[in-house]
Design a protein around this motif. Structure first.
Motif, PDB file in Angstrom:
ATOM      1  N   VAL A 239       0.907  -1.313   0.093  1.00 25.44           N
ATOM      2  CA  VAL A 239       0.041   0.011   0.009  1.00 25.44           C
ATOM      3  C   VAL A 239       0.885   1.237   0.048  1.00 25.44           C
ATOM      4  CG1 VAL A 239      -1.811   1.350   1.164  1.00 25.44           C
ATOM      5  CG2 VAL A 239      -1.835  -1.173   1.150  1.00 25.44           C
ATOM      6  N   TYR A 240       0.777   2.193  -0.889  1.00 24.67           N
ATOM      7  CA  TYR A 240       1.447   3.396  -1.030  1.00 24.67           C
ATOM      8  C   TYR A 240       0.775   4.468  -0.195  1.00 24.67           C
ATOM      9  CZ  TYR A 240       4.586   1.515  -4.221  1.00 24.67           C
ATOM     10  OH  TYR A 240       5.613   0.633  -4.875  1.00 24.67           O
ATOM     11  N   TRP A 241       1.520   5.445   0.448  1.00 23.07           N
ATOM     12  CA  TRP A 241       1.139   6.739   1.341  1.00 23.07           C
ATOM     13  C   TRP A 241       1.971   7.967   0.832  1.00 23.07           C
ATOM     14  CZ3 TRP A 241      -2.785   5.076   3.969  1.00 23.07           C
ATOM     15  CH2 TRP A 241      -2.733   3.605   4.517  1.00 23.07           C
ATOM     16  N   ILE A 242       1.569   8.989   1.215  1.00 21.33           N
ATOM     17  CA  ILE A 242       2.239  10.288   1.090  1.00 21.33           C
ATOM     18  C   ILE A 242       3.220  10.500   2.023  1.00 21.33           C
ATOM     19  CG2 ILE A 242       2.130  12.697   0.236  1.00 21.33           C
ATOM     20  CD1 ILE A 242      -0.587  11.791  -1.258  1.00 21.33           C
ATOM     21  N   GLY A 243       4.272  10.899   1.889  1.00 19.59           N
ATOM     22  CA  GLY A 243       5.160  11.412   2.904  1.00 19.59           C
ATOM     23  C   GLY A 243       6.147  12.466   2.631  1.00 19.59           C
ATOM     24  N   ARG A 244       6.577  13.383   3.395  1.00 15.46           N
ATOM     25  CA  ARG A 244       7.386  14.550   3.339  1.00 15.46           C
ATOM     26  C   ARG A 244       9.021  14.059   3.448  1.00 15.46           C
ATOM     27  NH1 ARG A 244       5.533  19.501   2.150  1.00 15.46           N
ATOM     28  NH2 ARG A 244       3.107  19.610   2.606  1.00 15.46           N
TER      29      ARG A 244
ATOM     30  N   HIS B 289       4.162   7.033  11.167  1.00 18.65           N
ATOM     31  CA  HIS B 289       3.609   8.343  11.665  1.00 18.65           C
ATOM     32  C   HIS B 289       4.301   9.370  10.795  1.00 18.65           C
ATOM     33  CE1 HIS B 289       2.609   5.992  15.025  1.00 18.65           C
ATOM     34  NE2 HIS B 289       3.960   5.745  15.534  1.00 18.65           N
ATOM     35  N   ASP B 290       5.192   9.381   9.911  1.00 19.84           N
ATOM     36  CA  ASP B 290       5.596  10.416   8.922  1.00 19.84           C
ATOM     37  C   ASP B 290       4.614  10.376   7.731  1.00 19.84           C
ATOM     38  OD1 ASP B 290       7.534  11.118  10.831  1.00 19.84           O
ATOM     39  OD2 ASP B 290       9.072   9.525   9.781  1.00 19.84           O
ATOM     40  N   PHE B 291       4.018   9.210   7.507  1.00 24.36           N
ATOM     41  CA  PHE B 291       3.192   9.294   6.285  1.00 24.36           C
ATOM     42  C   PHE B 291       1.696   9.393   6.582  1.00 24.36           C
ATOM     43  CE2 PHE B 291       5.999   5.614   5.159  1.00 24.36           C
ATOM     44  CZ  PHE B 291       6.978   6.198   4.935  1.00 24.36           C
ATOM     45  N   PHE B 292       0.958   9.799   5.211  1.00 26.61           N
ATOM     46  CA  PHE B 292      -0.588  10.205   5.627  1.00 26.61           C
ATOM     47  C   PHE B 292      -1.296   9.917   4.236  1.00 26.61           C
ATOM     48  CE2 PHE B 292       1.582  13.952   3.761  1.00 26.61           C
ATOM     49  CZ  PHE B 292       0.621  14.421   2.913  1.00 26.61           C
ATOM     50  N   THR B 293      -2.401  10.101   4.256  1.00 23.02           N
ATOM     51  CA  THR B 293      -3.217   9.706   3.137  1.00 23.02           C
ATOM     52  C   THR B 293      -4.403  10.888   3.012  1.00 23.02           C
ATOM     53  OG1 THR B 293      -4.882   8.402   1.616  1.00 23.02           O
ATOM     54  CG2 THR B 293      -5.047   8.089   4.106  1.00 23.02           C
TER      55      THR B 293
ATOM     56  N   ASP C 176      19.786  14.875   2.001  1.00 21.07           N
ATOM     57  CA  ASP C 176      18.662  15.187   3.051  1.00 21.07           C
ATOM     58  C   ASP C 176      17.391  14.753   2.380  1.00 21.07           C
ATOM     59  OD1 ASP C 176      20.428  15.877   4.839  1.00 21.07           O
ATOM     60  OD2 ASP C 176      20.592  18.024   4.530  1.00 21.07           O
ATOM     61  N   SER C 177      16.997  14.997   1.163  1.00 22.67           N
ATOM     62  CA  SER C 177      15.765  14.882   0.566  1.00 22.67           C
ATOM     63  C   SER C 177      15.420  13.457   0.275  1.00 22.67           C
ATOM     64  CB  SER C 177      15.610  15.844  -0.483  1.00 22.67           C
ATOM     65  OG  SER C 177      16.422  15.304  -1.780  1.00 22.67           O
ATOM     66  N   SER C 178      16.293  12.814   0.649  1.00 24.27           N
ATOM     67  CA  SER C 178      16.262  11.152   0.508  1.00 24.27           C
ATOM     68  C   SER C 178      16.192  10.419   1.726  1.00 24.27           C
ATOM     69  CB  SER C 178      17.376  10.596  -0.544  1.00 24.27           C
ATOM     70  OG  SER C 178      18.577  10.525   0.178  1.00 24.27           O
ATOM     71  N   THR C 179      16.101  11.358   2.769  1.00 21.96           N
ATOM     72  CA  THR C 179      15.920  10.382   4.274  1.00 21.96           C
ATOM     73  C   THR C 179      14.572   9.755   4.365  1.00 21.96           C
ATOM     74  OG1 THR C 179      17.781  11.867   4.757  1.00 21.96           O
ATOM     75  CG2 THR C 179      16.490  10.977   6.674  1.00 21.96           C
ATOM     76  N   ASP C 180      14.823   8.764   5.034  1.00 23.37           N
ATOM     77  CA  ASP C 180      13.507   7.894   5.584  1.00 23.37           C
ATOM     78  C   ASP C 180      14.010   7.598   6.987  1.00 23.37           C
ATOM     79  OD1 ASP C 180      11.141   6.869   5.870  1.00 23.37           O
ATOM     80  OD2 ASP C 180      11.535   5.093   4.913  1.00 23.37           O
ATOM     81  N   THR C 181      12.935   7.477   7.871  1.00 20.72           N
ATOM     82  CA  THR C 181      13.453   7.061   9.260  1.00 20.72           C
ATOM     83  C   THR C 181      12.485   6.096   9.589  1.00 20.72           C
ATOM     84  OG1 THR C 181      11.849   8.883  10.263  1.00 20.72           O
ATOM     85  CG2 THR C 181      14.123   9.576   9.853  1.00 20.72           C
ATOM     86  N   ARG C 182      12.539   5.428  10.822  1.00 23.13           N
ATOM     87  CA  ARG C 182      11.685   4.318  11.307  1.00 23.13           C
ATOM     88  C   ARG C 182      12.057   4.096  12.779  1.00 23.13           C
ATOM     89  NH1 ARG C 182       9.640   0.903   7.939  1.00 23.13           N
ATOM     90  NH2 ARG C 182       9.467   2.815   6.833  1.00 23.13           N
ATOM     91  N   LEU C 183      10.893   4.084  13.744  1.00 25.08           N
ATOM     92  CA  LEU C 183      10.947   3.958  15.072  1.00 25.08           C
ATOM     93  C   LEU C 183      10.523   2.376  15.409  1.00 25.08           C
ATOM     94  CD1 LEU C 183       9.037   6.989  16.457  1.00 25.08           C
ATOM     95  CD2 LEU C 183      11.724   6.724  16.181  1.00 25.08           C
TER      96      LEU C 183
END
Length: 293
Positions: A52-57, A93-97, A282-289
């Motif tokens: 499933v795809y989401w939108i994120g900054r 938590h960084d993604f949304f729809t 920096d614009s390619s960064t992804d994070t995960r808790l």
């Protein structure tokens, strides 16, 4: 599951969500005139999970990111993935729809690898600008094609297009910004440069050796990774760091893998592409808790 399905149809979900407002104010974003079609599809896999795809900054950019969600194997995977995309929240938590839960949703697949999605207009009850509306429509295109491809319903080696109808009719203006009704392909420029696949957000892993993996759009760029320790009070301290080399041909999509030995605690993983000068993009960064314990 068969490699090709001529027609697949399933309807039904009830909407009760109110409209919301999502806008993009970043001057670096632009509406793409002609969608590209060279974004690779997911491969077929025997699994109870669906993409499933989401939108994120990421910094000043807005991209599409993928998660895998649990599903019932008896359900139509395309309809199920779209229902999750519109009615549920992402794990990260960084993604949304920006989509709303529709009162009606149906999907079908033709023998020419065209997916038709018919949704009710209440799914569009969000106020979006043109840039974000384009990403929302591509979010649907990516999710529908990913679900069909990973489930073996279509041939992932061929071009796949999506036609979006609203209440059975073409020419609807999605979010008042994007005209629907014509076949649409994946726009490769809108997918995130990289993302973490495992671990998923907020999972708890056993202590000891932990394996991390992700996917990058450009295998020629090394991946800088960092693991931070979280004291539970919002304070994070750098613990481990390194680099990983994605597999695949330079300039093509690839996956990256690395590992670390961790004791019980809370952590954040950060990954970024590295440019030719050795600097983090920096614009390619992804994070995960995630937690260990």
């Amino acid at each position: 599951m068969p490699a090709m399905v001529t027609v697949l149809l399933l309807t039904g979900c009830i909407a009760d969500g109110a409209g919301s407002q999502v806008s993009s104010s970043s001057p670096s974003l632009s509406v793409q005139e002609a969608p590209a079609s060279n974004a690779p599809l997911e491969t077929t896999q025997a699994s109870t999970k669906i993409p499933v795809y989401w939108i994120g900054r990421s910094k000043d950019e807005v991209y599409l990111y993928r998660e895998f969600r649990d599903i019932d194997g008896d359900d139509n995977p395309v309809t199920t993935a779209l229902r999750i995309m519109m009615a549920e929240k992402p794990l990260d938590h960084d993604f949304f729809t920006p989509w709303q839960q529709p009162s009606n949703l149906a999907t079908s697949i033709s023998g020419k690898n065209v997916i038709t999605v018919d949704i009710s207009r209440d799914a569009f009850n969000s106020n979006l600008d043109a840039v974000m509306a384009q990403r929302a429509v591509q979010q649907l295109v990516y999710t529908a094609t990913a679900a069909a491809s990973s489930s073996g319903l279509i041939n992932s080696g061929q071009q796949i297009q999506v036609v979006i109808l609203v209440d059975g009719h073409p020419d609807y203006m999605a979010f008042g910004q994007v005209k629907l009704g014509q076949p649409m392909a994946r726009d490769a420029s809108l997918v995130a440069p990289l993302w973490i696949i495992d671990p998923q957000e907020d999972v708890t892993l056993p202590p000891g050796a932990v394996k991390f993996n992700g996917r990058s759009t450009d295998s020629s760029k090394p991946i800088a990774w960092q693991i931070l320790s979280d004291n539970g009070k919002g304070e994070k301290t750098g613990l481990l760091n390194g680099q990983a080399k994605p597999t695949g041909e330079p300039g093509q999509y690839g996956v990256f893998t690395f590992g670390a030995t961790l004791k019980a605690g809370k952590y954040e993983l950060r990954v970024s592409q590295v440019d030719a000068t050795g600097n983090v993009i920096d614009s390619s960064t992804d994070t995960r808790l995630f937690s260990v314990g």
